[in-house]
Design a protein around this motif. Structure first.
Motif, PDB file in Angstrom:
ATOM      1  N   GLN A  77      -4.694  -4.427  -0.674  1.00  0.00           N
ATOM      2  CA  GLN A  77      -4.968  -3.547   0.477  1.00  0.00           C
ATOM      3  C   GLN A  77      -5.846  -2.402   0.011  1.00  0.00           C
ATOM      4  O   GLN A  77      -6.732  -1.956   0.723  1.00  0.00           O
ATOM      5  CB  GLN A  77      -3.651  -3.003   1.058  1.00  0.00           C
ATOM      6  CG  GLN A  77      -2.655  -4.036   1.485  1.00  0.00           C
ATOM      7  CD  GLN A  77      -3.133  -4.922   2.614  1.00  0.00           C
ATOM      8  OE1 GLN A  77      -2.741  -6.075   2.711  1.00  0.00           O
ATOM      9  NE2 GLN A  77      -3.993  -4.409   3.454  1.00  0.00           N
ATOM     10  N   THR A  78      -5.556  -1.909  -1.203  1.00  0.00           N
ATOM     11  CA  THR A  78      -6.431  -0.940  -1.869  1.00  0.00           C
ATOM     12  C   THR A  78      -6.568  -1.493  -3.299  1.00  0.00           C
ATOM     13  O   THR A  78      -5.769  -1.177  -4.172  1.00  0.00           O
ATOM     14  CB  THR A  78      -5.815   0.467  -1.877  1.00  0.00           C
ATOM     15  OG1 THR A  78      -4.535   0.407  -2.472  1.00  0.00           O
ATOM     16  CG2 THR A  78      -5.669   1.030  -0.480  1.00  0.00           C
ATOM     17  N   ARG A  97      -6.222  10.251   5.571  1.00  0.00           N
ATOM     18  CA  ARG A  97      -6.903   9.315   4.685  1.00  0.00           C
ATOM     19  C   ARG A  97      -6.918   9.812   3.234  1.00  0.00           C
ATOM     20  O   ARG A  97      -7.165   9.054   2.307  1.00  0.00           O
ATOM     21  CB  ARG A  97      -8.343   9.080   5.164  1.00  0.00           C
ATOM     22  CG  ARG A  97      -8.446   8.176   6.357  1.00  0.00           C
ATOM     23  CD  ARG A  97      -8.084   6.745   6.030  1.00  0.00           C
ATOM     24  NE  ARG A  97      -9.086   6.073   5.208  1.00  0.00           N
ATOM     25  CZ  ARG A  97      -8.910   4.868   4.661  1.00  0.00           C
ATOM     26  NH1 ARG A  97      -7.770   4.222   4.813  1.00  0.00           N
ATOM     27  NH2 ARG A  97      -9.860   4.321   3.943  1.00  0.00           N
ATOM     28  N   LYS A 128      -0.463   4.342   0.735  1.00  0.00           N
ATOM     29  CA  LYS A 128      -1.256   5.454   1.258  1.00  0.00           C
ATOM     30  C   LYS A 128      -0.732   6.046   2.577  1.00  0.00           C
ATOM     31  O   LYS A 128      -0.913   7.205   2.833  1.00  0.00           O
ATOM     32  CB  LYS A 128      -2.719   5.004   1.452  1.00  0.00           C
ATOM     33  CG  LYS A 128      -3.356   4.368   0.217  1.00  0.00           C
ATOM     34  CD  LYS A 128      -3.456   5.345  -0.937  1.00  0.00           C
ATOM     35  CE  LYS A 128      -4.245   4.816  -2.128  1.00  0.00           C
ATOM     36  NZ  LYS A 128      -3.617   3.789  -2.942  1.00  0.00           N
ATOM     37  N   PHE A 129      -0.180   5.257   3.425  1.00  0.00           N
ATOM     38  CA  PHE A 129       0.392   5.749   4.692  1.00  0.00           C
ATOM     39  C   PHE A 129      -0.588   6.513   5.573  1.00  0.00           C
ATOM     40  O   PHE A 129      -0.332   7.641   5.996  1.00  0.00           O
ATOM     41  CB  PHE A 129       1.645   6.603   4.434  1.00  0.00           C
ATOM     42  CG  PHE A 129       2.825   5.765   4.047  1.00  0.00           C
ATOM     43  CD1 PHE A 129       3.613   5.168   5.022  1.00  0.00           C
ATOM     44  CD2 PHE A 129       3.131   5.552   2.711  1.00  0.00           C
ATOM     45  CE1 PHE A 129       4.684   4.370   4.668  1.00  0.00           C
ATOM     46  CE2 PHE A 129       4.192   4.749   2.354  1.00  0.00           C
ATOM     47  CZ  PHE A 129       4.971   4.157   3.325  1.00  0.00           C
ATOM     48  N   CYS A 130      -1.734   5.933   5.844  1.00  0.00           N
ATOM     49  CA  CYS A 130      -2.634   6.500   6.850  1.00  0.00           C
ATOM     50  C   CYS A 130      -1.856   6.500   8.175  1.00  0.00           C
ATOM     51  O   CYS A 130      -1.082   5.574   8.443  1.00  0.00           O
ATOM     52  CB  CYS A 130      -3.899   5.657   6.966  1.00  0.00           C
ATOM     53  SG  CYS A 130      -4.729   5.488   5.363  1.00  0.00           S
ATOM     54  N   TYR A 176      -2.295   5.874  11.232  1.00  0.00           N
ATOM     55  CA  TYR A 176      -2.441   4.849  12.271  1.00  0.00           C
ATOM     56  C   TYR A 176      -2.027   3.454  11.788  1.00  0.00           C
ATOM     57  O   TYR A 176      -2.012   2.512  12.565  1.00  0.00           O
ATOM     58  CB  TYR A 176      -3.925   4.767  12.701  1.00  0.00           C
ATOM     59  CG  TYR A 176      -4.839   4.558  11.515  1.00  0.00           C
ATOM     60  CD1 TYR A 176      -5.086   3.294  11.015  1.00  0.00           C
ATOM     61  CD2 TYR A 176      -5.403   5.643  10.859  1.00  0.00           C
ATOM     62  CE1 TYR A 176      -5.873   3.105   9.897  1.00  0.00           C
ATOM     63  CE2 TYR A 176      -6.194   5.464   9.742  1.00  0.00           C
ATOM     64  CZ  TYR A 176      -6.425   4.199   9.260  1.00  0.00           C
ATOM     65  OH  TYR A 176      -7.178   4.018   8.139  1.00  0.00           O
ATOM     66  N   CYS A 177      -1.700   3.315  10.496  1.00  0.00           N
ATOM     67  CA  CYS A 177      -1.663   1.974   9.883  1.00  0.00           C
ATOM     68  C   CYS A 177      -0.251   1.420   9.718  1.00  0.00           C
ATOM     69  O   CYS A 177       0.654   2.099   9.232  1.00  0.00           O
ATOM     70  CB  CYS A 177      -2.378   2.022   8.539  1.00  0.00           C
ATOM     71  SG  CYS A 177      -2.448   0.408   7.758  1.00  0.00           S
ATOM     72  N   TYR A 237     -10.600   1.621  -1.796  1.00  0.00           N
ATOM     73  CA  TYR A 237     -10.134   2.888  -1.240  1.00  0.00           C
ATOM     74  C   TYR A 237     -10.862   3.978  -2.027  1.00  0.00           C
ATOM     75  O   TYR A 237     -10.758   4.014  -3.259  1.00  0.00           O
ATOM     76  CB  TYR A 237      -8.609   2.992  -1.404  1.00  0.00           C
ATOM     77  CG  TYR A 237      -8.042   4.289  -0.920  1.00  0.00           C
ATOM     78  CD1 TYR A 237      -7.955   4.570   0.444  1.00  0.00           C
ATOM     79  CD2 TYR A 237      -7.617   5.265  -1.815  1.00  0.00           C
ATOM     80  CE1 TYR A 237      -7.451   5.772   0.889  1.00  0.00           C
ATOM     81  CE2 TYR A 237      -7.106   6.466  -1.384  1.00  0.00           C
ATOM     82  CZ  TYR A 237      -7.029   6.721  -0.025  1.00  0.00           C
ATOM     83  OH  TYR A 237      -6.533   7.920   0.412  1.00  0.00           O
ATOM     84  N   CYS A 283       0.852  -1.196   0.000  1.00  0.00           N
ATOM     85  CA  CYS A 283       0.000   0.000   0.000  1.00  0.00           C
ATOM     86  C   CYS A 283       0.886   1.242   0.000  1.00  0.00           C
ATOM     87  O   CYS A 283       1.922   1.275   0.657  1.00  0.00           O
ATOM     88  CB  CYS A 283      -0.896  -0.007   1.242  1.00  0.00           C
ATOM     89  SG  CYS A 283      -1.975   1.437   1.296  1.00  0.00           S
ATOM     90  N   VAL A 334       0.361  -1.332   7.891  1.00  0.00           N
ATOM     91  CA  VAL A 334       0.451  -2.171   6.683  1.00  0.00           C
ATOM     92  C   VAL A 334       1.561  -1.746   5.712  1.00  0.00           C
ATOM     93  O   VAL A 334       2.386  -2.580   5.308  1.00  0.00           O
ATOM     94  CB  VAL A 334      -0.923  -2.253   5.970  1.00  0.00           C
ATOM     95  CG1 VAL A 334      -0.797  -2.869   4.584  1.00  0.00           C
ATOM     96  CG2 VAL A 334      -1.887  -3.068   6.815  1.00  0.00           C
ATOM     97  N   PRO A 335       1.650  -0.462   5.324  1.00  0.00           N
ATOM     98  CA  PRO A 335       2.707  -0.117   4.354  1.00  0.00           C
ATOM     99  C   PRO A 335       4.103  -0.385   4.906  1.00  0.00           C
ATOM    100  O   PRO A 335       5.029  -0.671   4.144  1.00  0.00           O
ATOM    101  CB  PRO A 335       2.504   1.384   4.112  1.00  0.00           C
ATOM    102  CG  PRO A 335       1.123   1.674   4.570  1.00  0.00           C
ATOM    103  CD  PRO A 335       0.822   0.703   5.667  1.00  0.00           C
TER     104      PRO A 335
HETATM  105 FE1  SF4 Z   1      -3.140   1.563   3.184  1.00  0.00          FE
HETATM  106 FE2  SF4 Z   1      -5.545   0.914   4.158  1.00  0.00          FE
HETATM  107 FE3  SF4 Z   1      -3.413   1.067   5.787  1.00  0.00          FE
HETATM  108 FE4  SF4 Z   1      -4.425   3.299   4.787  1.00  0.00          FE
HETATM  109  S1  SF4 Z   1      -5.466   1.879   6.187  1.00  0.00           S
HETATM  110  S2  SF4 Z   1      -2.266   2.732   4.855  1.00  0.00           S
HETATM  111  S3  SF4 Z   1      -5.117   2.607   2.754  1.00  0.00           S
HETATM  112  S4  SF4 Z   1      -3.719  -0.409   4.102  1.00  0.00           S
END
Ligand code: SF4
Length: 431
Positions: A187-188, A263, A145-147, A149-150, A224, A143, A152-153
């Motif tokens: 993820q998106t 977001r 996007k780098f929200c 709180y996340c 997304y 991903c 995942v990336p």
């Molecule tokens: Fe990516 Fe979703 Fe995490 Fe945002 S919440 S960084 S869109 S995986």
């Protein structure tokens, strides 16, 4: 995505001569595939590791591997804390576990050459062996996007799309083995293709899969809002096999909160996407994700979320309380200042709205005829899912088979499932 990774690893291990077993007791290699999205998920992995430690110390001949999002930059620290783990593997890095498996196995039992074939590009052509009628097919990893709180990336890296031919190859292979439904994963997922030279899109995949014989349903997640183009929405409406079932996390109904989450969209843009979907597909099911209690979330900001949920009336709402993820922007720069009691209260309020709207949506299906894909059958009962993903139970006449598409008249509804009977041939309206 984790389920897809586990199945892929299992397919690789089977190629090396390993077999999966149902009971822990008879296994001599354990692989724990971990999730870091919330603290609770990590705690469950730690408790599994504690249990296996006892088994290993009691003298059992067993090997332990840990894969997935918990394995990241701090692996050395984890290895220190869990010295009895034999292999660590980041998401989609199967090599350390396959190498461990090959080391454990008695060389006289199998073909040692197969590991080098697998690792030399073979694993990318190794598909998870289907066990039912549905399969997950990752199409874009990572991903961008780098929200705030996340995690995942940081754990799954940047977006990387699989070539169209590769995806179609896998789906054809699955269809040849009886798979009827595929779920395209990312993820998106709408980000699919932007990094490939020919710039295919998710719509390109939908149109191509539409022609694959045997596949009757296509699902896709997670969406997304900013990546969900009109082209993609229109293709869902146009492609008969693609389910009108959208999973679009909004996360908050407050613009100030969305900004702190980074977001990348405003509430109004999200609402506009939902309106576009409903304009094209009035019956479409729309699910969302909400995080309550993010740093600084005020009562007013939370009220805005409740108001959005009442306005949109989602079919499904996945709600979670914020927990800081080490290494994320929010963890480094924001204070986790919403007390856990308030987080729980907000969580329950969202769950209540979910139950009400889901019940209301399902009640409208009473006496309607719905096409379902049969997933399990006993002598008297069968269960399947609607295109919207709702579970339907119905009595069987002995002729229903797993993988069939059946038209069911709905006779009972709850917030979470439906009951009905097979429609006679005179029924007319099919949802
Ligand atoms: Fe990516 Fe979703 Fe995490 Fe945002 S919440 S960084 S869109 S995986």
């Amino acid at each position: 995505m984790n389920q897809a990774d586990s199945l892929k690893l299992a397919a690789g291990l089977e190629q090396l001569g390993w077999q999966s077993v149902k009971k822990d007791e008879s296994a001599n290699l354990f692989v724990i595939n971990t999730c870091s999205v919330r603290q609770h998920a990590e705690d469950r992995a730690y408790s599994q590791l504690g249990r296996l430690r006892k088994q290993k110390l009691s003298g059992e001949e067993l090997h332990i591997a840990v894969m997935g999002c918990m394995v990241g930059p701090k692996t050395a620290q984890l290895a220190k804390r869990f010295p009895y783990v034999d292999a660590w593997a980041r998401p989609q890095e199967f090599e350390p576990i396959l190498t461990l498996a090959e080391t454990i196995k008695d060389p006289s039992e199998g073909d040692l050459g197969s590991l080098s074939v697998l690792l030399d590009g073979g694993l990318t052509r190794t598909y998870a062996l289907p066990t039912g009628i549905s399969a997950f097919v990752p199409v874009v990893h990572g991903c961008n996007k780098f929200c705030t709180y996340c995690i995942v990336p940081l754990r799954r890296g940047r977006e990387r799309s699989r070539p169209v031919a590769d995806v179609l190859d896998e789906i054809n292979w699955l269809a040849d083995r009886g798979i009827r439904e595929v779920t395209l994963l990312g993820q998106t997922v709408e980000a699919y293709g932007h990094d490939l030279s020919e710039r295919p899109t998710l719509a390109t995949l939908f149109r191509a899969i539409e022609k694959i014989e045997g596949i009757v349903r296509v699902r896709f997640l997670t969406s997304y809002p900013k990546d969900m183009t009109n082209e993609i929405i229109d293709s869902v409406a146009d492609c008969r096999k693609v389910c009108e079932h959208f999973n679009i996390p909004v996360q908050s109904g407050s613009n100030s909160m969305l900004e702190r989450m980074r977001r990348g969209y405003m509430v109004e843009e999200f609402v506009e996407r939902v309106e576009r979907i409903r304009l094209k597909m009035p019956d479409a099911a729309i699910a969302t994700d909400i995080i309550v209690g993010c740093p600084g979330e005020t009562d007013d900001e939370f009220r805005e979320t409740l108001s959005l949920l009442r306005q949109i009336r989602f079919d499904t709402i996945h709600v979670a309380a914020y927990s800081p993820r080490p290494g994320t922007f929010a963890d480094r720069n924001m204070i986790d200042d919403v007390p856990s009691k308030i987080k729980k209260q907000r969580l329950h309020l969202v769950e209540k709205i979910h139950q009400e709207s889901s019940l209301n949506i399902n009640q409208k299906l009473l006496n309607r005829e719905i096409e379902i894909l049969v997933e399990s059958v006993t002598e008297t009962q069968a269960t399947g899912r609607t295109k919207h993903g709702t579970i339907v139970h119905f009595n069987t006449n002995g002729e229903v088979k797993i993988g069939n598409l059946e038209n069911i008249v709905i006779t009972q509804t709850t917030a979470w499932s439906l009951k009905g009977h097979i429609a006679d041939n005179l029924s007319l309206s099919v949802v």
